[in-house]
Scaffold this motif. Structure first.
Motif, PDB file in Angstrom:
ATOM      1  N   SER A   1      15.467  14.004 -15.755  1.00 41.78           N
ATOM      2  CA  SER A   1      14.460  13.839 -15.271  1.00 41.78           C
ATOM      3  C   SER A   1      14.506  14.633 -13.880  1.00 41.78           C
ATOM      4  CB  SER A   1      15.103  12.388 -13.681  1.00 41.78           C
ATOM      5  OG  SER A   1      16.357  12.549 -13.483  1.00 41.78           O
ATOM      6  N   PRO A   2      12.497  14.516 -14.070  1.00 44.70           N
ATOM      7  CA  PRO A   2      12.744  15.708 -11.831  1.00 44.70           C
ATOM      8  C   PRO A   2      13.410  15.541 -11.368  1.00 44.70           C
ATOM      9  CG  PRO A   2      10.988  14.597 -12.959  1.00 44.70           C
ATOM     10  CD  PRO A   2      11.626  13.563 -13.390  1.00 44.70           C
ATOM     11  N   SER A   3      14.031  16.900 -10.186  1.00 36.74           N
ATOM     12  CA  SER A   3      14.778  17.304  -9.415  1.00 36.74           C
ATOM     13  C   SER A   3      13.952  16.795  -8.416  1.00 36.74           C
ATOM     14  CB  SER A   3      14.969  18.649  -9.186  1.00 36.74           C
ATOM     15  OG  SER A   3      13.927  19.544  -9.407  1.00 36.74           O
ATOM     16  N   ASN A   4      12.318  16.983  -8.597  1.00 37.91           N
ATOM     17  CA  ASN A   4      11.450  16.592  -7.596  1.00 37.91           C
ATOM     18  C   ASN A   4      11.582  15.343  -7.084  1.00 37.91           C
ATOM     19  OD1 ASN A   4      10.027  17.282  -9.586  1.00 37.91           O
ATOM     20  ND2 ASN A   4       9.183  18.212  -7.863  1.00 37.91           N
ATOM     21  N   GLY A   5      11.590  13.767  -7.941  1.00 38.04           N
ATOM     22  CA  GLY A   5      11.133  12.810  -7.913  1.00 38.04           C
ATOM     23  C   GLY A   5      11.673  11.874  -7.005  1.00 38.04           C
ATOM     24  N   ILE A   6      10.950  11.346  -7.311  1.00 35.45           N
ATOM     25  CA  ILE A   6      11.054  10.145  -5.223  1.00 35.45           C
ATOM     26  C   ILE A   6      11.928   8.635  -5.732  1.00 35.45           C
ATOM     27  CG2 ILE A   6      10.082   8.252  -3.616  1.00 35.45           C
ATOM     28  CD1 ILE A   6       7.757  10.025  -3.833  1.00 35.45           C
TER      29      ILE A   6
ATOM     30  N   THR B   1       2.548  10.101  -7.357  1.00 30.19           N
ATOM     31  CA  THR B   1       2.920  10.514  -8.128  1.00 30.19           C
ATOM     32  C   THR B   1       1.958  10.775  -9.540  1.00 30.19           C
ATOM     33  OG1 THR B   1       3.526   8.385  -9.052  1.00 30.19           O
ATOM     34  CG2 THR B   1       4.836   9.886  -7.319  1.00 30.19           C
ATOM     35  N   ARG B   2       1.552  10.298  -9.567  1.00 32.48           N
ATOM     36  CA  ARG B   2       0.271  10.290 -11.148  1.00 32.48           C
ATOM     37  C   ARG B   2      -1.088  11.183 -10.886  1.00 32.48           C
ATOM     38  NH1 ARG B   2       3.454   8.367 -14.884  1.00 32.48           N
ATOM     39  NH2 ARG B   2       4.436   6.299 -14.396  1.00 32.48           N
ATOM     40  N   SER B   3      -0.828  11.665  -8.915  1.00 33.50           N
ATOM     41  CA  SER B   3      -2.542  12.618  -9.654  1.00 33.50           C
ATOM     42  C   SER B   3      -1.992  13.946  -8.708  1.00 33.50           C
ATOM     43  CB  SER B   3      -3.501  11.923  -8.497  1.00 33.50           C
ATOM     44  OG  SER B   3      -2.919  11.478  -7.318  1.00 33.50           O
ATOM     45  N   VAL B   4      -1.985  14.107  -7.644  1.00 33.29           N
ATOM     46  CA  VAL B   4      -1.193  15.950  -7.990  1.00 33.29           C
ATOM     47  C   VAL B   4       0.307  15.995  -7.685  1.00 33.29           C
ATOM     48  CG1 VAL B   4      -3.000  14.981  -5.806  1.00 33.29           C
ATOM     49  CG2 VAL B   4      -0.902  14.606  -5.052  1.00 33.29           C
ATOM     50  N   TYR B   5       1.184  15.117  -7.940  1.00 31.30           N
ATOM     51  CA  TYR B   5       2.369  14.945  -7.903  1.00 31.30           C
ATOM     52  C   TYR B   5       2.619  16.446  -9.213  1.00 31.30           C
ATOM     53  CZ  TYR B   5       7.199  14.846  -9.491  1.00 31.30           C
ATOM     54  OH  TYR B   5       8.501  14.702  -9.778  1.00 31.30           O
ATOM     55  N   THR B   6       3.291  17.402  -9.351  1.00 30.27           N
ATOM     56  CA  THR B   6       3.982  18.078 -10.792  1.00 30.27           C
ATOM     57  C   THR B   6       5.183  17.963  -9.991  1.00 30.27           C
ATOM     58  OG1 THR B   6       1.709  19.676 -10.168  1.00 30.27           O
ATOM     59  CG2 THR B   6       4.013  20.049 -11.275  1.00 30.27           C
ATOM     60  N   PRO B   7       6.075  17.534 -11.486  1.00 32.14           N
ATOM     61  CA  PRO B   7       7.574  17.790 -11.653  1.00 32.14           C
ATOM     62  C   PRO B   7       8.205  18.773 -11.673  1.00 32.14           C
ATOM     63  CG  PRO B   7       5.936  17.294 -13.386  1.00 32.14           C
ATOM     64  CD  PRO B   7       4.886  17.072 -12.569  1.00 32.14           C
ATOM     65  N   GLU B   8       9.741  18.689 -11.177  1.00 34.05           N
ATOM     66  CA  GLU B   8       9.785  19.726 -12.102  1.00 34.05           C
ATOM     67  C   GLU B   8      10.881  19.798 -12.140  1.00 34.05           C
ATOM     68  OE1 GLU B   8      10.154  22.258  -8.345  1.00 34.05           O
ATOM     69  OE2 GLU B   8       8.381  22.963  -8.074  1.00 34.05           O
ATOM     70  N   TYR B   9      11.758  20.492 -12.708  1.00 36.89           N
ATOM     71  CA  TYR B   9      13.352  19.782 -13.711  1.00 36.89           C
ATOM     72  C   TYR B   9      14.238  21.287 -13.366  1.00 36.89           C
ATOM     73  CZ  TYR B   9      10.468  17.177 -15.914  1.00 36.89           C
ATOM     74  OH  TYR B   9       9.463  15.675 -16.159  1.00 36.89           O
ATOM     75  N   THR B  10      15.550  20.589 -12.816  1.00 31.92           N
ATOM     76  CA  THR B  10      16.557  21.911 -12.767  1.00 31.92           C
ATOM     77  C   THR B  10      18.069  21.722 -13.477  1.00 31.92           C
ATOM     78  OG1 THR B  10      15.468  21.541 -10.115  1.00 31.92           O
ATOM     79  CG2 THR B  10      17.963  23.100 -10.759  1.00 31.92           C
ATOM     80  N   ALA B  11      18.259  22.060 -13.535  1.00 30.41           N
ATOM     81  CA  ALA B  11      19.422  22.837 -14.617  1.00 30.41           C
ATOM     82  C   ALA B  11      20.532  23.315 -13.885  1.00 30.41           C
ATOM     83  CB  ALA B  11      19.301  24.040 -16.414  1.00 30.41           C
ATOM     84  N   LYS B  12      21.477  22.861 -14.178  1.00 29.22           N
ATOM     85  CA  LYS B  12      22.634  23.562 -13.293  1.00 29.22           C
ATOM     86  C   LYS B  12      23.823  23.755 -13.603  1.00 29.22           C
ATOM     87  CE  LYS B  12      20.857  20.612  -9.544  1.00 29.22           C
ATOM     88  NZ  LYS B  12      21.527  19.750  -8.275  1.00 29.22           N
TER      89      LYS B  12
ATOM     90  N   ILE C   1       1.031  -1.661   0.031  1.00 22.93           N
ATOM     91  CA  ILE C   1       0.313  -0.074  -0.123  1.00 22.93           C
ATOM     92  C   ILE C   1       0.381   1.170  -0.344  1.00 22.93           C
ATOM     93  CG2 ILE C   1      -1.320   1.496   1.500  1.00 22.93           C
ATOM     94  CD1 ILE C   1      -2.703  -1.512   2.525  1.00 22.93           C
ATOM     95  N   GLY C   2       2.048   1.068   0.285  1.00 22.20           N
ATOM     96  CA  GLY C   2       2.977   2.216   0.848  1.00 22.20           C
ATOM     97  C   GLY C   2       3.055   2.819  -0.996  1.00 22.20           C
ATOM     98  N   PHE C   3       3.786   1.594  -1.182  1.00 22.12           N
ATOM     99  CA  PHE C   3       4.525   1.879  -2.197  1.00 22.12           C
ATOM    100  C   PHE C   3       3.255   1.805  -3.651  1.00 22.12           C
ATOM    101  CE2 PHE C   3       7.025   0.179  -6.561  1.00 22.12           C
ATOM    102  CZ  PHE C   3       7.987   0.535  -6.088  1.00 22.12           C
ATOM    103  N   MET C   4       1.999   1.456  -3.803  1.00 15.05           N
ATOM    104  CA  MET C   4       1.127   2.707  -4.114  1.00 15.05           C
ATOM    105  C   MET C   4       0.791   3.332  -3.710  1.00 15.05           C
ATOM    106  SD  MET C   4      -0.983  -1.100  -4.869  1.00 15.05           S
ATOM    107  CE  MET C   4      -2.531  -0.903  -5.685  1.00 15.05           C
ATOM    108  N   GLY C   5       0.857   3.792  -3.026  1.00 15.14           N
ATOM    109  CA  GLY C   5       0.152   5.624  -2.399  1.00 15.14           C
ATOM    110  C   GLY C   5       1.390   6.291  -3.176  1.00 15.14           C
ATOM    111  N   ILE C   6       2.547   5.188  -3.526  1.00 12.71           N
ATOM    112  CA  ILE C   6       3.509   6.865  -3.841  1.00 12.71           C
ATOM    113  C   ILE C   6       3.121   6.966  -4.949  1.00 12.71           C
ATOM    114  CG2 ILE C   6       6.125   7.063  -3.995  1.00 12.71           C
ATOM    115  CD1 ILE C   6       6.826   5.591  -1.833  1.00 12.71           C
ATOM    116  N   TYR C   7       2.987   6.095  -5.470  1.00 11.17           N
ATOM    117  CA  TYR C   7       2.540   5.540  -7.011  1.00 11.17           C
ATOM    118  C   TYR C   7       1.785   6.539  -7.216  1.00 11.17           C
ATOM    119  CZ  TYR C   7       1.441   3.978 -11.858  1.00 11.17           C
ATOM    120  OH  TYR C   7       1.009   4.600 -13.000  1.00 11.17           O
ATOM    121  N   ILE C   8       0.526   6.491  -7.003  1.00 12.77           N
ATOM    122  CA  ILE C   8      -0.709   7.152  -7.277  1.00 12.77           C
ATOM    123  C   ILE C   8      -0.314   9.137  -6.419  1.00 12.77           C
ATOM    124  CG2 ILE C   8      -3.104   7.591  -6.146  1.00 12.77           C
ATOM    125  CD1 ILE C   8      -3.678   5.278  -5.502  1.00 12.77           C
TER     126      ILE C   8
END
Length: 493
Positions: free
Chosen positions: A162-167, A39-50, A30-37
């Protein structure tokens, strides 16, 4: 319950953890699936160039130590200036956009003249373009302020992949593990706070009854095929050479206690019951009867769990029509034709059933059961009645009134202490006599590997009883009884 007096019993905790291993596993899933849900529903990916910049004083070519210190100080100043709104506005102007749609950050490294510059936005290409524009815009803003500072690009920016705020996978595993640990912790807490009898000390502290003996946990000798098929063998003290001496000796001690009660009070009829299902009362009744027969007594063991008969499985015996106890009480056969089933040429005789008899309450109400028991008393030294659990069948209280003494089997960590005390009180209130309790399935020494065995508890009830009263409040009235003819016994097949 007094939480301060809660005792830690390791076997109880480990049993609960093993029994609820599925819940611990599901918590991880459930914990693993919760993370997946998320990231797919309320998560907004952010990308960082350095990019990495280096700041040098214009006179740094002299290579003196003081010039290096000046460069280090300048790098911290540049880090504060380069993120100012004027730089962002100039970068937006260079790109030809209305605003700098990203987050510009700069960090100077301690005791170095290196500077990390980054831009974070919702697009990898946008972050890259904004960072490049910021690097181009800074000199145009700062030249008039820092005439003696030179800012060079040491590492050019790249488009982030890849997103900088990804899990990360490691964090996903960590979160899943944390969910499992949380559920395991709750199981341990509930195990500690559950008000059951876990050992002899608990028995003395929680129950208002006498302890006449204990039976240790015994691993059932099942092979792999039998385990896979879900087979359930009874633990009889005569049946298997692999049964421990401690298990056998404790049942002989219990039989000696029954003998002592008989000598002291003249009691011949003993009812053996339990509070809940699967506490081992049928196994206890069978082994006490076997031990008494070993001592030279003639013993008749009667299966009075007429809704879920189990003794025929315990002894692996299927009586004939003339040996089926229900046929005698239903008057399908004459008393003179009834045959007790003999066990292995011993002095133990069985009155058992192979099918349920829901109408057995009529045997009690009519007085026929009492007459049969009285008839058996004239032929045997001891009568053992294996009844149903007391909380699932109201007629048990009528049966214990027919017995001289009642023995209550209490399996460790099964029934609540309050229910056991209620059962003891009920037996006394209806006129029964409590011989005491047997504490079943005890663990005298902690051994982790012993937890893998199947508990000694007799046979499980395959399905629950129907809807019955908690404790019987109505008790049958009995008139005068005649005597049955002495039933004959059949030889063991």
């Amino acid at each position: 319950m007094n939480i301060l007096n809660t005792r830690i019993e390791l076997y109880s905790i480990i049993r609960d953890l093993i029994k609820n291993a599925w819940a611990i596993f599901m918590a991880a899933v459930i914990g693993f699936m919760g993370i997946y849900i998320v990231t797919r529903s309320v998560y907004t990916p952010e990308y960082t160039a350095k990019a990495t910049l280096v700041v040098n004083a214009k006179a740094a070519s002299s290579g003196t130590y003081s010039m290096f210190n000046i460069s280090v100080e300048m790098s911290s100043i540049v880090a504060r200036v380069i993120v100012q709104p004027s730089v962002c506005d100039k970068a937006a102007e260079i790109l030809g956009v209305e605003e700098f749609d990203g987050k510009l950050e700069a960090e100077s490294h301690n005791d170095t003249n290196f500077l990390s510059l980054s831009v974070t936005s919702d697009s990898p290409q946008k972050s890259y373009d904004l960072l490049k524009a910021a690097i181009l815009a800074y000199p145009q803003i700062s030249d008039s302020v820092f005439e003696n500072a030179v800012v060079s690009v040491l590492k050019m920016p790249e488009v982030p992949h890849s997103p900088s705020n990804g899990i990360s996978t490691a964090n996903r595993i960590l979160i899943s593990t944390a969910c499992s640990v949380l559920v395991a912790g709750l199981i341990v807490v509930f195990s500690l706070l559950r008000d059951t009898v876990k050992d002899e000390d608990d028995f003395k502290n929680k129950l208002e009854a006498k302890l006449i003996g204990t039976v240790p946990h015994e691993k059932k000798p099942l092979n792999i095929r039998e385990r896979l098929q879900g087979m359930n063998k009874a633990l009889l003290i005569h049946n298997n050479a692999f049964i421990s001496l401690s298990f056998v000796e404790n049942y002989h001690k219990l039989a000696a206690k029954v003998e002592h009660i008989n000598h002291r009070k003249g009691s011949k009829v003993f009812a053996i019951t339990s509070v809940a299902e699967n506490e081992g009362k049928s196994t206890a009744a069978a082994n006490i009867a076997i031990s008494l027969a070993d001592r030279g007594h003639k013993v008749i063991l009667i299966d009075m769990d007429c809704k879920k008969p189990a003794l025929f499985r315990v002894f692996d015996k299927k009586p004939s029509e003339k040996s089926e106890f229900g046929n005698l009480l239903n008057k399908n056969i004459e008393a003179k034709d009834f045959r007790l089933k003999r066990y292995k040429q011993s002095q133990l005789y069985l009155a058992i059933n192979t099918i349920p008899y829901p109408e057995y309450g009529e045997w009690i109400e009519s007085g026929d059961l009492r007459k049969v028991i009285k008839s058996f008393e004239a032929q045997a030294d001891y009568i053992i009645l294996d009844t149903a659990p007391i909380v699932v069948d109201a007629f048990v209280t009528d049966i214990v009134k027919m017995a001289d003494q009642t023995i209550l089997v209490v399996r460790t960590d099964t029934a609540f202490s309050s229910d056991i005390n209620d059962a003891v009180a009920t037996i006394k209130e209806v006129g029964g006599h409590m011989a005491g309790c047997i504490l079943n399935d005890t663990y005298p020494d902690f051994n982790l590997f012993a937890m893998a065995g199947t508990g000694e508890s007799g046979f499980r009830y395959g399905t629950r009883y129907g809807k019955y009263s908690r404790y019987g409040n109505k008790y049958g009235k009995y008139g005068k009884y005649g005597r049955y003819e002495n039933p004959k016994e059949s030889k063991d097949e």
